[in-house]
Design a protein around this motif. Structure first.
Motif, PDB file in Angstrom:
ATOM      1  N   GLU A   1      -7.835   2.008   5.169  1.00 38.21           N
ATOM      2  CA  GLU A   1      -6.417   2.359   5.293  1.00 38.21           C
ATOM      3  C   GLU A   1      -5.693   1.184   5.923  1.00 38.21           C
ATOM      4  O   GLU A   1      -6.078   0.698   6.987  1.00 38.21           O
ATOM      5  CB  GLU A   1      -6.256   3.618   6.156  1.00 38.21           C
ATOM      6  N   PHE A   2      -4.664   0.747   5.251  1.00 39.44           N
ATOM      7  CA  PHE A   2      -3.911  -0.411   5.729  1.00 39.44           C
ATOM      8  C   PHE A   2      -2.438  -0.025   5.824  1.00 39.44           C
ATOM      9  O   PHE A   2      -1.877   0.520   4.865  1.00 39.44           O
ATOM     10  CB  PHE A   2      -4.103  -1.561   4.732  1.00 39.44           C
ATOM     11  N   THR A   3      -1.840  -0.250   6.969  1.00 33.45           N
ATOM     12  CA  THR A   3      -0.412   0.065   7.090  1.00 33.45           C
ATOM     13  C   THR A   3       0.336  -1.102   7.737  1.00 33.45           C
ATOM     14  O   THR A   3      -0.215  -1.812   8.580  1.00 33.45           O
ATOM     15  CB  THR A   3      -0.171   1.330   7.946  1.00 33.45           C
ATOM     16  N   THR A   4       1.545  -1.255   7.327  1.00 33.07           N
ATOM     17  CA  THR A   4       2.381  -2.295   7.930  1.00 33.07           C
ATOM     18  C   THR A   4       3.850  -1.918   7.732  1.00 33.07           C
ATOM     19  O   THR A   4       4.184  -1.131   6.836  1.00 33.07           O
ATOM     20  CB  THR A   4       2.068  -3.688   7.333  1.00 33.07           C
ATOM     21  N   THR A   5       4.700  -2.468   8.553  1.00 33.21           N
ATOM     22  CA  THR A   5       6.137  -2.212   8.390  1.00 33.21           C
ATOM     23  C   THR A   5       6.912  -3.522   8.477  1.00 33.21           C
ATOM     24  O   THR A   5       6.403  -4.503   9.017  1.00 33.21           O
ATOM     25  CB  THR A   5       6.681  -1.264   9.490  1.00 33.21           C
ATOM     26  N   GLY A   6       8.110  -3.499   7.941  1.00 33.34           N
ATOM     27  CA  GLY A   6       9.003  -4.651   8.086  1.00 33.34           C
ATOM     28  C   GLY A   6       8.744  -5.776   7.104  1.00 33.34           C
ATOM     29  O   GLY A   6       9.167  -6.903   7.340  1.00 33.34           O
TER      30      GLY A   6
ATOM     31  N   PHE B   1       2.284  -5.380  -3.424  1.00 29.93           N
ATOM     32  CA  PHE B   1       1.276  -4.329  -3.598  1.00 29.93           C
ATOM     33  C   PHE B   1       1.625  -3.415  -4.780  1.00 29.93           C
ATOM     34  O   PHE B   1       0.741  -3.061  -5.572  1.00 29.93           O
ATOM     35  CB  PHE B   1       1.114  -3.502  -2.318  1.00 29.93           C
ATOM     36  N   VAL B   2       2.904  -3.055  -4.886  1.00 31.66           N
ATOM     37  CA  VAL B   2       3.317  -2.199  -6.013  1.00 31.66           C
ATOM     38  C   VAL B   2       3.030  -2.919  -7.330  1.00 31.66           C
ATOM     39  O   VAL B   2       2.497  -2.332  -8.279  1.00 31.66           O
ATOM     40  CB  VAL B   2       4.811  -1.811  -5.892  1.00 31.66           C
ATOM     41  N   GLU B   3       3.322  -4.227  -7.367  1.00 32.14           N
ATOM     42  CA  GLU B   3       3.060  -5.020  -8.585  1.00 32.14           C
ATOM     43  C   GLU B   3       1.564  -5.083  -8.892  1.00 32.14           C
ATOM     44  O   GLU B   3       1.161  -5.016 -10.059  1.00 32.14           O
ATOM     45  CB  GLU B   3       3.634  -6.436  -8.422  1.00 32.14           C
ATOM     46  N   ALA B   4       0.770  -5.225  -7.827  1.00 30.85           N
ATOM     47  CA  ALA B   4      -0.689  -5.272  -8.024  1.00 30.85           C
ATOM     48  C   ALA B   4      -1.186  -3.949  -8.605  1.00 30.85           C
ATOM     49  O   ALA B   4      -2.039  -3.941  -9.506  1.00 30.85           O
ATOM     50  CB  ALA B   4      -1.391  -5.573  -6.705  1.00 30.85           C
ATOM     51  N   PHE B   5      -0.654  -2.854  -8.099  1.00 32.22           N
ATOM     52  CA  PHE B   5      -1.028  -1.546  -8.649  1.00 32.22           C
ATOM     53  C   PHE B   5      -0.610  -1.456 -10.123  1.00 32.22           C
ATOM     54  O   PHE B   5      -1.390  -1.049 -10.977  1.00 32.22           O
ATOM     55  CB  PHE B   5      -0.375  -0.416  -7.837  1.00 32.22           C
ATOM     56  N   GLU B   6       0.637  -1.843 -10.390  1.00 33.68           N
ATOM     57  CA  GLU B   6       1.153  -1.732 -11.764  1.00 33.68           C
ATOM     58  C   GLU B   6       0.362  -2.599 -12.740  1.00 33.68           C
ATOM     59  O   GLU B   6       0.176  -2.233 -13.909  1.00 33.68           O
ATOM     60  CB  GLU B   6       2.638  -2.094 -11.788  1.00 33.68           C
ATOM     61  N   SER B   7      -0.136  -3.751 -12.237  1.00 39.88           N
ATOM     62  CA  SER B   7      -0.917  -4.630 -13.118  1.00 39.88           C
ATOM     63  C   SER B   7      -2.257  -4.009 -13.509  1.00 39.88           C
ATOM     64  O   SER B   7      -2.903  -4.453 -14.458  1.00 39.88           O
ATOM     65  CB  SER B   7      -1.150  -5.990 -12.440  1.00 39.88           C
TER      66      SER B   7
ATOM     67  N   THR C   1      -4.446   4.687  -3.265  1.00 42.38           N
ATOM     68  CA  THR C   1      -3.089   5.239  -3.142  1.00 42.38           C
ATOM     69  C   THR C   1      -2.198   4.263  -2.376  1.00 42.38           C
ATOM     70  O   THR C   1      -2.606   3.727  -1.342  1.00 42.38           O
ATOM     71  CB  THR C   1      -3.130   6.595  -2.401  1.00 42.38           C
ATOM     72  N   ILE C   2      -1.004   4.074  -2.892  1.00 43.57           N
ATOM     73  CA  ILE C   2      -0.023   3.257  -2.172  1.00 43.57           C
ATOM     74  C   ILE C   2       1.223   4.106  -1.935  1.00 43.57           C
ATOM     75  O   ILE C   2       1.662   4.855  -2.813  1.00 43.57           O
ATOM     76  CB  ILE C   2       0.326   1.963  -2.952  1.00 43.57           C
ATOM     77  N   THR C   3       1.756   3.991  -0.713  1.00 46.26           N
ATOM     78  CA  THR C   3       3.024   4.662  -0.409  1.00 46.26           C
ATOM     79  C   THR C   3       3.967   3.631   0.200  1.00 46.26           C
ATOM     80  O   THR C   3       3.603   2.968   1.183  1.00 46.26           O
ATOM     81  CB  THR C   3       2.804   5.825   0.596  1.00 46.26           C
ATOM     82  N   VAL C   4       5.107   3.500  -0.407  1.00 44.82           N
ATOM     83  CA  VAL C   4       6.119   2.571   0.110  1.00 44.82           C
ATOM     84  C   VAL C   4       7.386   3.357   0.398  1.00 44.82           C
ATOM     85  O   VAL C   4       7.905   4.056  -0.476  1.00 44.82           O
ATOM     86  CB  VAL C   4       6.429   1.448  -0.914  1.00 44.82           C
ATOM     87  N   ALA C   5       7.841   3.258   1.632  1.00 45.48           N
ATOM     88  CA  ALA C   5       9.110   3.898   2.012  1.00 45.48           C
ATOM     89  C   ALA C   5       9.939   2.857   2.736  1.00 45.48           C
ATOM     90  O   ALA C   5       9.688   2.563   3.907  1.00 45.48           O
ATOM     91  CB  ALA C   5       8.845   5.114   2.896  1.00 45.48           C
ATOM     92  N   GLY C   6      10.862   2.245   2.028  1.00 41.27           N
ATOM     93  CA  GLY C   6      11.629   1.141   2.606  1.00 41.27           C
ATOM     94  C   GLY C   6      10.707  -0.035   2.836  1.00 41.27           C
ATOM     95  O   GLY C   6      10.049  -0.505   1.921  1.00 41.27           O
ATOM     96  N   SER C   7      10.599  -0.465   4.101  1.00 34.15           N
ATOM     97  CA  SER C   7       9.695  -1.590   4.399  1.00 34.15           C
ATOM     98  C   SER C   7       8.351  -1.103   4.920  1.00 34.15           C
ATOM     99  O   SER C   7       7.500  -1.905   5.290  1.00 34.15           O
ATOM    100  CB  SER C   7      10.356  -2.514   5.420  1.00 34.15           C
TER     101      SER C   7
END
Lengths: 132, 250
Positions: A58-63, A71-77, A108-114
């Protein structure tokens, strides 16, 4: 000739399976090693052999919107290589779940803002009943 | 009831001390104290300590003869503490430190129950055997260098560092290894610990091989933290500039 064709197809499938989710893993490893990180990893082992049965990260980061985008692009690829795909986009929130069957992987990836959260689960083999 | 503390001061033991000339031509005084189970070492002065485990109760101490009037070397026999401090207020710590920087107090002792080291000056410790107490703690606010093949504490090894601390131990044999740093901490080697906990707001240079159940790293500092080996449960919270290398785990 037929055998050769079967071998070639098998090889291509094997290579495709090996490289599946590779871009996500590479990105994940890059970020884990780079610095600002909240990272958790757990493995479940076979109590007798010590072999890893299951691995969860599990990896989380903000900002960092740019990183979230990467990451979204990597998933989409990986979309063409997956066995299962679920995507929810609601306002600024993006949630994607990708599933591979062999070996069983759920990313699973979750992006909410930054705010970014990546959760990966790899099951190398099903647990024996006695080791559960 | 008043607690009885048995103190053997330098004034008493200097009776059995010997003055010699060192290789650098400095007059040195050597003395031998006897106490076989020192649990703590406290020092506010530059010291070089060799810890053996040969069953001897002799503590051999060598220091420049000209600093003798200012030195306080004590053994607290109730709490098993060996301490080094300044006794005479006519000299400051800084002045005495300056003299001892080039010729530190040299100590050779034997104990297998060492549990605490408190250093506020310059210290180097060499563990010949590495057997220490079940709980072993090092608190450093000065400059500390620890080396040896093995450091073996059955339950826990703890480092608290606000100074500069270099720990070159080949193998940390314990159950819990806990590293807390706000200064500069260098740690390398291998550990048998089941639980490894590292917390840093300072500069870290860690290179540890592990085979543990839980590894927990929390850092807001910088430096390089590298772990390799097998861990069942890893937790990393890094909000500083530290480079945390865990790709060789599992």
């Amino acid at each position: 000739m037929k055998r050769l064709l079967i071998f070639a197809v098998s090889l291509i499938v094997a290579i495709a399976e090996c490289s599946a989710q590779q871009s996500i893993d590479e990105l994940l490893n890059r970020e884990i090693d780079s610095g600002t990180t909240v990272f958790k990893m757990a493995v479940k082992r076979d109590p007798e052999t010590g072999e890893i049965i299951k691995r969860v990260k599990e990896f989380t980061t903000t900002g960092n919107k740019q990183l979230a985008k990467e990451f979204v692009e990597a998933f989409e690829s990986e979309r063409d290589n997956v066995d299962g795909w679920e995507e929810n986009r609601n306002g600024g929130v993006v949630q994607i779940t990708a599933v591979w069957v062999n070996p069983k992987r759920i990313y699973t990836i979750t992006v909410a803002g930054s705010a970014l959260s990546v959760f990966t689960q790899t099951i190398y083999r099903e647990e024996d009943k006695k080791s559960k | 009831m008043r607690k009885i503390i048995f103190l053997i001061s330098l004034a008493v033991v200097s009776i059995c001390s010997v003055t010699t000339l060192s290789a650098q031509g400095i007059q040195e005084k050597s003395l031998t104290l006897h106490h076989g189970s020192i649990k703590e070492i406290h020092s506010t002065l530059p010291t070089c300590i060799t810890v053996a485990n040969d069953g001897s109760d002799a503590i051999e101490i060598v220091f420049p003869a000209n600093v003798e009037p200012y030195l306080e070397i004590e053994i607290d026999k109730r709490d098993d503490i060996l301490s080094f401090d300044v006794i005479d207020e006519s000299i400051t710590h800084r002045e005495l430190n300056a003299v001892l920087q080039k010729n530190p107090i040299r100590v050779r002792m034997s104990t297998a129950v060492l549990s605490d080291i408190l250093n506020t000056s310059d210290m180097s410790i060499t563990f010949e055997d590495g057997s220490v107490g079940e709980w072993f703690q090092v608190i450093n606010t000065g400059t500390l260098f620890v080396n040896g093949e093995v450091l073996a504490a059955k339950k826990k090894i703890e480092y608290y560092n606000t100074g500069t601390f270099t720990s070159k131990i080949h193998s940390y044999n314990t159950t819990i290894l806990c590293l807390t740093n706000t200064g500069f901490l260098y740690t390398n080697g291998y550990t048998t610990a089941k639980y490894v906990e590292q917390s840093s707001t300072g500069i870290e240079n860690t290179d540890l091989k592990v085979a543990c159940e839980k590894l927990s790293i929390s850092t807001t500092g910088s430096g390089v933290i590298k772990y390799e080996g097998t861990v069942d449960d890893v937790e990393i919270v890094s909000t500083g500039r530290a480079k945390i290398l865990t790709s060789k785990l599992n």
